[in-house]
Design a protein around this motif. Structure first.
Motif, PDB file in Angstrom:
ATOM      1  N   UNK A   1       0.880  -1.172   0.000  1.00  0.00           N
ATOM      2  CA  UNK A   1       0.000   0.000   0.000  1.00  0.00           C
ATOM      3  C   UNK A   1       0.918   1.222   0.000  1.00  0.00           C
ATOM      4  N   UNK A   2       0.696   2.147  -0.917  1.00  0.00           N
ATOM      5  CA  UNK A   2       1.558   3.319  -0.982  1.00  0.00           C
ATOM      6  C   UNK A   2       0.780   4.518  -1.504  1.00  0.00           C
ATOM      7  N   UNK A   3       1.272   5.686  -1.168  1.00  0.00           N
ATOM      8  CA  UNK A   3       0.640   6.930  -1.589  1.00  0.00           C
ATOM      9  C   UNK A   3       1.581   7.687  -2.515  1.00  0.00           C
ATOM     10  N   UNK A   4       1.027   8.176  -3.624  1.00  0.00           N
ATOM     11  CA  UNK A   4       1.789   8.986  -4.561  1.00  0.00           C
ATOM     12  C   UNK A   4       1.214  10.383  -4.660  1.00  0.00           C
ATOM     13  N   UNK A   5       2.032  11.304  -5.126  1.00  0.00           N
ATOM     14  CA  UNK A   5       1.622  12.701  -5.185  1.00  0.00           C
ATOM     15  C   UNK A   5       2.323  13.399  -6.342  1.00  0.00           C
ATOM     16  N   UNK A   6       1.541  14.109  -7.144  1.00  0.00           N
ATOM     17  CA  UNK A   6       2.114  15.042  -8.114  1.00  0.00           C
ATOM     18  C   UNK A   6       1.992  16.440  -7.539  1.00  0.00           C
ATOM     19  N   UNK A   7       3.057  17.183  -7.592  1.00  0.00           N
ATOM     20  CA  UNK A   7       3.098  18.495  -6.949  1.00  0.00           C
ATOM     21  C   UNK A   7       2.004  19.410  -7.473  1.00  0.00           C
ATOM     22  N   UNK A   8       1.510  20.324  -6.627  1.00  0.00           N
ATOM     23  CA  UNK A   8       0.588  21.352  -7.108  1.00  0.00           C
ATOM     24  C   UNK A   8       1.273  22.213  -8.168  1.00  0.00           C
ATOM     25  N   UNK A   9       0.486  22.896  -8.969  1.00  0.00           N
ATOM     26  CA  UNK A   9       1.010  23.801  -9.986  1.00  0.00           C
ATOM     27  C   UNK A   9       0.689  25.236  -9.577  1.00  0.00           C
ATOM     28  N   UNK A  10       1.717  26.045  -9.445  1.00  0.00           N
ATOM     29  CA  UNK A  10       1.508  27.486  -9.285  1.00  0.00           C
ATOM     30  C   UNK A  10       1.308  28.021 -10.696  1.00  0.00           C
ATOM     31  N   UNK A  11       0.048  28.244 -11.051  1.00  0.00           N
ATOM     32  CA  UNK A  11      -0.348  28.485 -12.434  1.00  0.00           C
ATOM     33  C   UNK A  11      -0.361  29.979 -12.735  1.00  0.00           C
ATOM     34  N   UNK A  12       0.752  30.472 -13.254  1.00  0.00           N
ATOM     35  CA  UNK A  12       0.858  31.886 -13.613  1.00  0.00           C
ATOM     36  C   UNK A  12       0.697  32.038 -15.119  1.00  0.00           C
ATOM     37  N   UNK A  13      -0.276  32.851 -15.544  1.00  0.00           N
ATOM     38  CA  UNK A  13      -0.471  33.142 -16.960  1.00  0.00           C
ATOM     39  C   UNK A  13      -0.394  34.656 -17.163  1.00  0.00           C
ATOM     40  N   UNK A  14      -0.691  35.083 -18.371  1.00  0.00           N
ATOM     41  CA  UNK A  14      -0.642  36.516 -18.664  1.00  0.00           C
ATOM     42  C   UNK A  14      -1.742  37.284 -17.956  1.00  0.00           C
ATOM     43  N   UNK A  15      -2.829  36.598 -17.607  1.00  0.00           N
ATOM     44  CA  UNK A  15      -3.986  37.304 -17.035  1.00  0.00           C
ATOM     45  C   UNK A  15      -4.473  36.721 -15.719  1.00  0.00           C
ATOM     46  N   UNK A  16      -3.997  35.536 -15.335  1.00  0.00           N
ATOM     47  CA  UNK A  16      -4.515  34.904 -14.121  1.00  0.00           C
ATOM     48  C   UNK A  16      -3.386  34.292 -13.301  1.00  0.00           C
ATOM     49  N   UNK A  17      -3.676  34.123 -12.012  1.00  0.00           N
ATOM     50  CA  UNK A  17      -2.788  33.420 -11.093  1.00  0.00           C
ATOM     51  C   UNK A  17      -3.638  32.473 -10.257  1.00  0.00           C
TER      52      UNK A  17
END
Length: 763
Positions: free
Chosen positions: A526-542
């Motif tokens: 039994x194991x847990x995996x994780x993909x890191x969150x994305x700090x989503x910076x675009x030209x108009x949104x964060x």
């Protein structure tokens, strides 16, 4: 076609069987699969004693199969699929989960390890596999072993180490499409210090004809890999390895072929000739005249292991990797000066890990820390001619069209018509860049308790802190004709916009191994995996795209007895905030990204159920039969909350895949041996994108491969011939791509039949 394939397979097997009757003495081999020594758990163990699902392939096995690249290897590993669109853009898939985004803001979810160091950043991940000791493919989350990027598994490449003595090998080959190969190694040294130099050069003409008078044929290969290794062992307790690697590609353009637009040879056909002319201003806008890839990767690794005594040891692994790549591509798949792009990817990574380990009669443990830093950026410049762009995208002049049925770019007249003759061409260019500066600090530890010989129980955890900083900058001038940026959603940022955040996580794993008897081991994990969150910076949104997590449950059996070795594993996985990458097709997309760009977002919950099996049978000393297979039923959960993604299958993942074959290696007298390894691989239907589309998919694919030859002078000299895709199966490597974001999906043909001969000398 089915009968042709069956007949070809039968002929190959008959040829091999006829050769085998001349066997007179035993062949020396590394043994059955259960006896291969692996280090996936950071200890040397027999493959059958590792309580996780793992496939290990040695250099000798790859040579027998005729495998010399990672994507070819994946045909023989259940649960693994590797799509090499280019060396700059490999897609690594384990159990239906893909890691192929080039964005500097996004994290990998499948770890590619090279000599103990994470090299998973997509544009810097490609690694030639010459002169390796083995490749270990570990399935399921393994955070305590391979870090947080191993959300669903890891591919670990271990190069051959220097050893005492003098030895060497040189291979030269020639094949169709004017393919050249030169590779080998030289090893010198003694018990204190030894050195090894290895390399490989591959060059081949393009297998897709390009009708453009200004460009080369497509998918030509020009690759060089060099590695120098030094091993220093001043005392029996201390071993130090220093490894330097250089990888270089100068490959021609990727054949993005449109079905929508004809060439002078007829309607658009992914398996016919292309006409990709690129941008006439390619040198000024992209910095490179022709379509194709220029890529350089530098890697340095320093590993030291010290035996502290009384069962204790200390290991430190340190790595630096730098990559610079520029790939110019024609995204519209036609001769029109419409969607001409380049991608520049530049990055540097620093990694340090130290680990203490103890091995006792009833306890085995390891613990340590890891520090990882990366600084990356992805630049995407764009070039077009305004009238052509507007005409091909929106058909402003209905009678004109974009490209005629004879391959003529009729849209080239659009600027003159729209300006009433005031201009014949109005060049346009823009660029957007995403950046990522990421730091990760973690501590890990695990302990294995062995109360009796039959039972091992393992528990471990990794605690980590991430600091992720994302940047975005774009320059998108207004078009002369449309008075706005041509790519919808693209705007000028007036400098780099930055955002950052920090995150924490705890990732456990639990394993049990039970030795039923000397031949059969049972395991569960039994194991847990994780993909890191994305700090989503675009030209108009964060914003923040939440971390993707998966709980993995699996169990199985491993068997090694007499002439047979094999394994069977069954798994179930449950995902939360399943991250998907898709191409933006709407200027009003809520992501804020420009049309044609790739974004990552949460598709909600997903699940995965499957099994994997491998077996190897050796009824005689000169004959080995092998087979493996996998089944996976995985996709986005069919619930209303998952919106447009509900019920979609994972991309690039077949429900069924298998491989089977045999190896004959038999002496015929006077120091001569004959050998042959015919094999068949099968992959069921795959979808190239989520949401799934029938037009962007590939049906079942069956490939027949064979390598055969003779060795002389007790194995010192060898001549071999090989055929890959012997039936010349026509199938797609990829579909959709950047053009799909502009309602012009493009298609990439996979490799045709390749064949050739190789000469090898050893001492």
């Amino acid at each position: 076609m089915h009968y042709k394939k069956t007949g070809l397979i039968a002929a190959l097997l008959a040829t091999v069987s006829a050769t085998a009757v001349h066997a007179q003495e035993a062949v020396q081999d590394e043994g059955l699969g259960g006896d291969i020594i692996v280090t996936s758990q950071k200890f040397e163990q027999k493959l059958r004693d590792v309580p996780i699902t793992i496939t290990a392939v040695t250099q000798e096995q790859m040579k027998r199969l005729g495998v010399d690249d990672l994507d070819e290897l994946s045909n023989y590993v259940p649960g693994l699929n590797i799509q090499e669109q280019s060396a700059n853009n490999p897609g690594i898939v384990i159990r239906g989960i893909t890691s192929d985004s080039g964005s500097a803001q996004q994290a990998a979810r499948v770890t590619l390890y090279y000599n103990g160091v994470d090299i998973s950043r997509s544009r810097g991940a490609y690694q030639a596999i010459y002169d390796v000791d083995r490749i270990e493919v570990v399935k399921g989350p393994q955070a305590t072993l391979f870090g947080t990027a191993s959300t669903i598994g890891a591919v670990s490449i271990i190069s051959a180490r220097p050893k005492p003595g003098v030895s060497g090998e040189l291979t030269a080959g020639y094949g169709n499409y004017n393919a050249y190969l030169v590779g080998g190694h030289l090893n010198v040294g003694n018990d204190v210090i030894a050195a090894r130099v290895a390399g490989e050069f591959k060059k081949r003409d393009g297998y897709v004809e390009n009708l453009s008078p200004t460009q080369d044929d497509l998918y030509a290969q020009n690759q060089l890999g060099l590695r120098a290794s030094v091993r220093y062992t001043p005392t029996p307790a201390l071993t130090v390895d220093l490894i330097g690697t250089y990888d270089r590609q100068r490959n021609s353009g990727t054949p993005f072929i449109s079905k929508r637009f004809a060439t002078s040879q007829g309607p658009g056909n992914p398996f016919g000739a292309a006409n990709l002319s690129g941008s006439p201003l390619s040198r000024q806008v992209f910095g490179k005249d022709k379509l194709g890839l220029t890529r350089d990767v530098y890697d340095v690794n320093l590993t030291a292991r010290y035996d502290l005594g009384d069962g204790w040891s200390f290991t430190t692994v340190n790595g630096y990797r730098k990559f610079d790549s520029l790939e110019v591509f024609d995204a519209d798949g036609s001769a029109a000066w419409w969607l001409e792009f380049a991608e520049g990817a530049y990055g540097a990574q620093l990694s340090h890990e130290s680990r203490f380990a103890y091995v006792g009669d009833h306890v085995r443990t390891s613990f340590g820390w890891n520090v990882f830093h990366e600084n990356n950026r992805q630049e995407v410049p764009f070039s077009t001619e305004e009238g052509i762009y507007l005409q091909c995208a929106a058909n402003l002049i209905p009678a004109l069209g974009c490209v005629s049925a004879t391959g003529v770019v009729t849209a080239a007249q659009a600027t003159s018509i729209l300006t009433k003759g005031a201009a014949t061409q109005i060049p346009y260019s823009s660029i957007f860049t995403n950046k990522g500066i990421n730091d990760q600090y973690s501590m890990f530890g695990e302990v294995t308790w062995m109360p009796v010989h039959q039972l091992e129980v393992t528990a471990g955890i990794r605690a980590l802190i991430e600091q992720r900083k994302s940047g975005y900058v774009s320059i998108a001038p207004n078009s002369v004709l449309s008075k706005a940026p041509l790519i919808p959603g693209q705007v000028t940022t007036k400098g780099t916009l930055w955002s950052q955040d920090s995150f924490q996580a705890f990732l456990p794993r639990f394993n049990v191994l039970y030795r039923l008897n000397d031949a059969v081991n049972l395991y569960a994990t039994i194991s847990k995996g994780r993909r890191s969150p994305v700090v989503n910076q675009t030209a108009t949104t964060t914003g923040i795209i939440p971390e993707e997590t998966v709980w993995n449950y699996e169990g199985g059996v491993k068997l090694s007895s007499g002439m047979f070795a094999g394994s069977l594993g069954v798994y179930y996985q449950k995902y939360r905030n399943f991250q998907i990458s898709r191409t933006v097709t709407d200027a009003n997309d809520p992501s804020g990204r420009p049309v044609g760009s790739s974004i990552t977002e949460s598709a909600g919950t997903a699940g995965n159920l499957g099994f994997e099996a491998e077996g190897q049978l050796r009824p005689t000393n000169w004959l080995t039969l092998f087979a493996n297979g996998g089944y996976i039923d995985g996709g986005i959960d069919k619930t209303k909350a998952n919106g447009i993604y509900a019920g979609n299958r994972f991309r690039l993942q077949p429900r069924v895949q298998w491989a089977a074959g045999l190896t004959v290696d038999a002496p015929v007298g006077n120091g001569i041996r004959v050998f042959a390894t015919p094999s068949v691989t099968y992959r069921s239907k795959i979808y190239f994108e989520i949401p799934n589309k029938e037009a962007i998919s590939q049906g079942p694919v069956t490939l027949v491969n064979v390598k055969a030859g003779m060795r002389f002078a007790e194995g010192r000299y060898e001549i071999a011939g090989f055929v890959r895709n012997a039936a010349n199966e026509k199938y797609l490597l990829d579909a959709g791509n950047t053009g799909g974001g502009f309602n012009d999906p493009t298609y990439i043909p996979a490799e045709p039949r390749f064949y050739g001969v190789q000469l090898t000398g050893r001492f």
